[in-house]
Design a protein around this motif. Structure first.
Motif, PDB file in Angstrom:
ATOM      1  N   GLU A 191       0.837  -1.208   0.000  1.00 25.24           N
ATOM      2  CA  GLU A 191       0.000   0.000   0.000  1.00 25.24           C
ATOM      3  C   GLU A 191       0.872   1.258   0.000  1.00 25.24           C
ATOM      4  OE1 GLU A 191      -3.417   0.273  -0.291  1.00 25.24           O
ATOM      5  OE2 GLU A 191      -3.206  -1.848  -0.802  1.00 25.24           O
ATOM      6  N   HIS A 203      -5.688  -5.787  -3.514  1.00 26.03           N
ATOM      7  CA  HIS A 203      -5.113  -6.709  -2.530  1.00 26.03           C
ATOM      8  C   HIS A 203      -5.905  -8.016  -2.462  1.00 26.03           C
ATOM      9  CE1 HIS A 203      -4.442  -7.861   1.940  1.00 26.03           C
ATOM     10  NE2 HIS A 203      -3.469  -8.365   1.198  1.00 26.03           N
ATOM     11  N   ARG A 340      -4.681   4.600   4.465  1.00 19.86           N
ATOM     12  CA  ARG A 340      -5.421   3.621   3.673  1.00 19.86           C
ATOM     13  C   ARG A 340      -6.603   3.018   4.431  1.00 19.86           C
ATOM     14  NH1 ARG A 340      -4.205   3.811  -1.781  1.00 19.86           N
ATOM     15  NH2 ARG A 340      -1.981   4.248  -2.037  1.00 19.86           N
TER      16      ARG A 340
END
Length: 345
Positions: A191, A203, A340
């Motif tokens: 990330e 992912h 994130r």
């Protein structure tokens, strides 16, 4: 009139006197010399076997590292050193057991996540890495290797690392990457790489790194960050290709693989590491002696060679050195977690 002398408990006083003696490592080295036993008074600590708790199964990388230290530690301390595996929650069950140990004879071999981002990922983790664990020594570090299939759609044959990132940007979210799970260094590191390189693969978590490599071989994944030993075995077999290492420069563990900086990814430095830690309640004199002893053993030629074979570049730091690394990685990885919105499953 009240005395101005500080009050020292009987237990602390005994420990201070006993642990002010010569290094246990030195005592062990001199034990075979004539008259050594008579010349050196026995230490009051340890009084029973030392336990090393590991959060991963027998044969795993953390387990192998811990067992590398059992014999030299035992010789130095004059007591057996045993490894106890408490598997689960990415090593956090073991870390919690270390944090709560109160027998003065328990330490742990941790991976970096256990000592940095565990509680940032999951506030329900029952221990606080900063408050409940005392750093002893950073043992070994290793970069990960950005790895990809030998041939894949959109990536020209014989392309270099810069070409790979161009293809990854063009692939957008049609590309995917694999990791051993949410919140692992491979996940958070990728990330971070996405933010630094303007790529956007999706992912896909797997049970472990071997399954990630298998998925790449089968064409289900376009990229992944893998440990050097696994990545290089597949690269040498001609099954995968190495794009770059995640350290700031080339690594002795993979000297032929360029750094990501050489591929145009600036300001990127990511490593996995392992370390010894103790309960924060362990008396400071014992912490100091264990830290000095473990650091000295780690830097010995024999142990350094074994760690290298296991895929680690040896450090053998002071407690302060490990504390600084914990702080730096917590800030780096914690920033990615916040940016994130990563949460443990």
């Amino acid at each position: 009139m009240l005395s101005s002398r500080p009050v020292v408990s009987r237990r602390a006083s005994t420990l201070l006197i006993a642990l002010a003696a010569a290094s246990p490592w030195v005592l062990a080295q001199n034990a075979a010399k004539p008259g050594a036993a008579a010349a050196a008074a026995p230490l009051a600590w340890p009084t029973k076997p030392l336990k090393i708790i590991v959060g991963f199964p027998a044969g795993s990388s953390p387990d192998l590292t811990a067992r590398t230290f059992t014999e030299p530690l035992s010789k130095a301390l004059g007591q057996p050193v045993i490894v106890e595996n408490k598997v689960g929650a990415g090593g956090n069950i073991a870390a919690d057991a270390v944090a709560k140990a109160r027998d003065d004879h328990t330490i742990g071999l941790m991976i970096n996540g256990n000592m940095t981002i565990a509680k940032l990922l999951n506030p329900a983790v029952p221990y606080d890495p900063i408050k409940d664990l005392a750093p002893l020594s950073l043992i070994g570090t290793s970069p990960l290797i950005l790895t990809a299939p030998v041939s894949q759609p959109g990536v020209p044959a014989n392309s270099n690392a810069r070409d790979f990132f161009v293809a990854a940007r063009n692939g957008g979210d049609k590309w995917s990457y694999g990791t051993p799970g949410v919140g692992t260094v491979g996940h958070i590191g990728t990330e971070l790489l996405k933010s630094r390189s303007n790529i956007n693969p999706v992912h896909v978590p797997y049970p472990g790194y071997p399954q990630v490599a298998t998925a790449m071989l089968g064409g289900q994944l376009q990229m992944a960050l893998l440990p050097p030993a696994l990545a290089q075995a597949q690269v040498r077999a001609g099954k995968l290709r190495a794009i770059g290492v995640t350290s700031s420069g080339r690594s002795p563990l993979a000297p032929d693989v360029p750094s990501l900086a050489e591929a145009g990814i600036s300001n990127f430095n990511l490593e996995i590491w392992n370390a010894f830690a103790a309960p924060s309640t362990l008396p400071k004199p014992i912490q100091a002696k264990l830290a000095a002893l473990i650091s000295e053993i780690a830097r010995s030629e024999e142990v350094r060679g074994k760690l290298f074979q296991q895929g680690w570049q040896t450090v053998g730091s002071s407690p302060e050195g490990l504390a600084n690394r914990v702080k730096a990685d917590t800030n780096l990885l914690g920033g990615v977690i916040a940016m994130r919105g990563i949460k443990a499953e």
